[in-house]
Design an enzyme around this catalytic site. Structure first.
Site, mmCIF file in Angstrom:
data_model
loop_
_atom_site.group_PDB
_atom_site.id
_atom_site.type_symbol
_atom_site.label_atom_id
_atom_site.label_comp_id
_atom_site.label_asym_id
_atom_site.label_seq_id
_atom_site.Cartn_x
_atom_site.Cartn_y
_atom_site.Cartn_z
ATOM 1 N N ARG A 220 0.856 -1.194 0.000
ATOM 2 C CA ARG A 220 0.000 0.000 0.000
ATOM 3 C C ARG A 220 0.888 1.239 0.000
ATOM 4 N NH1 ARG A 220 -5.560 -1.517 1.928
ATOM 5 N NH2 ARG A 220 -5.625 -3.627 1.107
ATOM 6 N N GLU A 222 0.825 4.122 1.060
ATOM 7 C CA GLU A 222 0.272 5.112 1.992
ATOM 8 C C GLU A 222 1.315 6.214 2.125
ATOM 9 O OE1 GLU A 222 -2.594 4.442 3.410
ATOM 10 O OE2 GLU A 222 -2.790 2.263 3.491
ATOM 11 N N ARG A 228 -0.308 2.939 12.703
ATOM 12 C CA ARG A 228 -1.078 1.742 12.353
ATOM 13 C C ARG A 228 -1.043 1.378 10.875
ATOM 14 N NH1 ARG A 228 -7.076 2.825 14.099
ATOM 15 N NH2 ARG A 228 -7.949 3.654 12.221
ATOM 16 N N HIS A 229 -0.198 2.085 10.115
ATOM 17 C CA HIS A 229 -0.082 1.768 8.685
ATOM 18 C C HIS A 229 1.337 1.374 8.320
ATOM 19 C CE1 HIS A 229 -3.751 4.276 8.595
ATOM 20 N NE2 HIS A 229 -4.094 3.433 7.630
ATOM 21 N N GLU A 366 -9.641 -1.091 13.573
ATOM 22 C CA GLU A 366 -10.078 -2.002 12.495
ATOM 23 C C GLU A 366 -8.979 -3.015 12.181
ATOM 24 O OE1 GLU A 366 -10.513 -0.042 8.616
ATOM 25 O OE2 GLU A 366 -9.832 -1.974 7.850
ATOM 26 N N SER A 369 -11.611 -5.998 6.944
ATOM 27 C CA SER A 369 -12.722 -5.541 6.098
ATOM 28 C C SER A 369 -13.208 -6.739 5.318
ATOM 29 C CB SER A 369 -12.269 -4.512 5.071
ATOM 30 O OG SER A 369 -12.048 -3.303 5.670
ATOM 31 N N ARG A 417 -1.728 -5.798 12.397
ATOM 32 C CA ARG A 417 -2.719 -5.090 13.230
ATOM 33 C C ARG A 417 -3.224 -5.995 14.357
ATOM 34 N NH1 ARG A 417 -6.199 -1.044 10.268
ATOM 35 N NH2 ARG A 417 -4.639 0.346 9.415
HETATM 36 P P1 AMO Z 1 -8.742 -3.302 3.490
HETATM 37 O O1 AMO Z 1 -8.080 -2.400 2.526
HETATM 38 O O2 AMO Z 1 -9.685 -2.660 4.458
HETATM 39 O O3 AMO Z 1 -9.582 -4.427 2.727
HETATM 40 O O4 AMO Z 1 -7.638 -4.116 4.294
HETATM 41 C C1 AMO Z 1 -7.973 -5.178 5.128
HETATM 42 C C2 AMO Z 1 -7.207 -5.129 6.443
HETATM 43 O O5 AMO Z 1 -5.816 -5.005 6.184
HETATM 44 C C3 AMO Z 1 -5.196 -4.234 7.192
HETATM 45 N N1 AMO Z 1 -4.543 -3.056 6.588
HETATM 46 C C4 AMO Z 1 -3.322 -2.604 6.924
HETATM 47 N N2 AMO Z 1 -2.432 -3.043 7.830
HETATM 48 C C5 AMO Z 1 -1.259 -2.379 7.920
HETATM 49 N N3 AMO Z 1 -0.929 -1.319 7.144
HETATM 50 C C6 AMO Z 1 -1.790 -0.852 6.211
HETATM 51 N N4 AMO Z 1 -1.432 0.159 5.435
HETATM 52 C C7 AMO Z 1 -3.052 -1.500 6.066
HETATM 53 N N5 AMO Z 1 -4.116 -1.325 5.261
HETATM 54 C C8 AMO Z 1 -5.003 -2.280 5.589
HETATM 55 C C9 AMO Z 1 -6.277 -3.825 8.163
HETATM 56 C C10 AMO Z 1 -7.511 -3.916 7.309
HETATM 57 O O6 AMO Z 1 -8.677 -4.130 8.065
HETATM 58 N N6 AMO Z 1 -9.805 -6.507 -0.219
HETATM 59 C C11 AMO Z 1 -10.243 -6.001 1.064
HETATM 60 C C12 AMO Z 1 -10.600 -7.163 1.988
HETATM 61 C C13 AMO Z 1 -11.805 -7.951 1.541
HETATM 62 O O7 AMO Z 1 -12.886 -7.343 1.403
HETATM 63 O O8 AMO Z 1 -11.664 -9.179 1.372
HETATM 64 C C14 AMO Z 1 -9.134 -5.180 1.696
HETATM 65 O O9 AMO Z 1 -7.971 -5.327 1.401
HETATM 66 O O10 AMO Z 1 -6.278 -4.807 9.193
#
Ligand code: AMO
Length: 443
Positions: A220, A222, A228-229, A366, A369, A417
């Site tokens: 990602r 970001e 938390r990211h 969270e 998702s 997470r």
């Molecule tokens: P989403 O983008 O919400 O959903 O990601 C799912 C879970 O991944 C974790 N997460 C992260 N952890 C660390 N750093 C990050 N930058 C980060 N971004 C997300 C979180 C989050 O809840 N395809 C959908 C899932 C689905 O619907 O099957 C998805 O990726 O714990």
């Protein structure tokens, strides 16, 4: 473990075996973790793959003499008799009475950070800069042993429920989730993207295996630096076909989490104890609709401006609410707004403004998702067009819908997470072995 001439020879005789072999001579390979020299004897802690074994050196029972080769971080083969001793509080303990130490390999320098104490006491940045060394500290490495347990639990439970493990490509022609946080890559002159999630592929595999899961890194881009990211994290995903409702996915996740927590309590008890991990009890997980949760947040918290999603303080508030109301560390929030969920999410036929989707909050953050996906071809093409997307760019993804898909759905669970909140870390980097963030790509 082998027995040669009555001598037990192994790289790592588990401490649990010491009692059974009391009085016998064992040879154990490991690293000299810590040396405490007293006036006429010395304690040497030997670090094996998962334990610290106390060895006692005294000229009284050893012909061997300690030399300047016996230093911390030397790889050694220690031979000694397993004897019973007592801890300070009077409980039984077993140790090795050293007969001989053979140094297998010597370090070239002393570690840049003290790792032989109970925990690594330095700034997180220094800890991370020296990860190959700081991970040798028993408490640091326990974090990732526990993380192994989480992945193992996820895998074992889903395999037991008929899911097939898959591996999907991480170099992709299109970003799965869309949006701006995709890493672009030059691929022999073409622009391609690092996978943000296995979303499109895991769905494609539902008509093949019905139920699939994957544990793999995702990327990602970001741009913000938060606690938390990460820019690369491990996503634990599953996708299941022939669902009756999106609650089937939530029920499967509840089963997964119960199994994981039980596995950690039983097979990872030493790490749980060392890290003082607060393993939640799960009976059932309460649910609240997004709209109701939002109303509650607006009533209780000031300055809420984003009505379409939650701010971190709202998630924290909802976490506390779930604890007070239901004594639950987890809370499912369902029916997020259609505007805020990705293009593949199924809208609620009873109210198309909302989706058949959910997030799972764990102690107010969270971690998951998920939701039901669109499986009808025309419905998916129509939604893409409505969102300004060009369905032609998703031709291979749409093969899923075009050639027949069952009602299906799934989720993504962030490993770091979950680990972070099990262990009460303030920063997700503590839960990543070699974290990648906006400022860090090494070690
Ligand atoms: P989403 O983008 O919400 O959903 O990601 C799912 C879970 O991944 C974790 N997460 C992260 N952890 C660390 N750093 C990050 N930058 C980060 N971004 C997300 C979180 C989050 O809840 N395809 C959908 C899932 C689905 O619907 O099957 C998805 O990726 O714990």
């Amino acid at each position: 473990m082998q027995e040669i001439d009555g001598n037990i020879v192994c790289t790592s005789l588990p401490y649990s075996e010491f009692k059974r072999h009391e009085g016998e001579v064992a040879t154990v390979k490991g690293f000299i973790h810590n040396i405490r020299e007293m006036s006429d004897f010395a304690f040497i802690l030997l670090r094996t793959a998962r334990e610290l074994i106390q060895c006692v050196y005294s000229p009284e029972f050893s012909d061997f003499r300690l030399s300047d080769k016996v230093v911390e971080q030397a790889a050694a083969k220690v031979t000694g008799k397993i004897v019973k001793s007592e801890t300070r509080d009077g409980s039984e303990r077993f140790e090795l009475q050293i007969h001989n130490i053979e140094i297998i390999s010597s370090p070239a320098a002393i570690p840049p950070v003290v790792i032989s104490k109970k925990q690594v006491n330095c700034d997180l940045a220094v800890n991370l800069d020296n990860r190959p060394v700081t991970l040798r500290n028993p408490k640091e490495r326990a974090v990732f042993k526990l993380q192994e347990g989480i992945q193992r639990g996820f895998r074992e439970y889903l395999q037991g429920e008929g899911f097939t493990e898959i591996h999907t490509p991480k170099i992709n022609f299109a970003g799965a989730e869309g949006g701006t946080n995709v890493f672009k890559l030059d691929y022999f002159g073409k622009t391609v993207f690092l996978a943000q999630s296995p979303q499109l592929y895991k769905q494609a595999l539902v008509p093949v295996y019905e139920r699939v899961f994957e544990i793999a890194p995702v990327f990602r881009a970001e741009h913000h630096d938060t606690c938390r990211h990460l820019n690369e994290y491990i996503s634990m995903d599953f996708e299941m076909g022939f669902i009756d409702s999106f609650t089937d996915i939530m029920n499967t996740e509840t089963g997964v989490l119960k199994y994981i927590m039980n596995l950690l309590k039983t097979e990872y008890a030493a790490e749980v104890e060392m890290l003082k991990a607060d393993i939640p009890e799960i009976t059932s997980i309460p649910c609240i609709r997004f709209k109701d949760a939002k109303e509650m947040c607006v009533k209780k918290l000031k300055n809420i401006t984003d009505m379409k999603d939650f701010e971190p303080e709202e998630e924290a508030f909802l976490g506390k609410w779930a604890k007070q109301q239901f004594n639950s560390d987890f809370l499912f929030v369902t029916h997020y707004l259609s505007k805020k969920r990705p293009f593949y999410t199924m809208d609620d036929p009873e109210d198309p403004e909302v989706t058949l989707s959910f997030d799972l909050l764990f102690r107010g953050i969270e971690i998951t998702s998920g939701g039901q996906r669109i499986h009808d071809y025309n419905m998916q093409v129509e939604k893409m067009k409505r969102l300004g997307m060009n369905p032609e760019e998703f031709e291979t993804y749409l093969m899923l819908h075009k050639y027949g898909a069952p009602p299906h759905g799934g989720l993504g669970l962030g490993l770091e997470r979950l680990t972070m909140h099990l262990l009460g870390f303030k920063n997700i980097r503590n839960a990543a072995m070699f974290p990648r963030d906006i400022n860090r790509v090494t070690p």
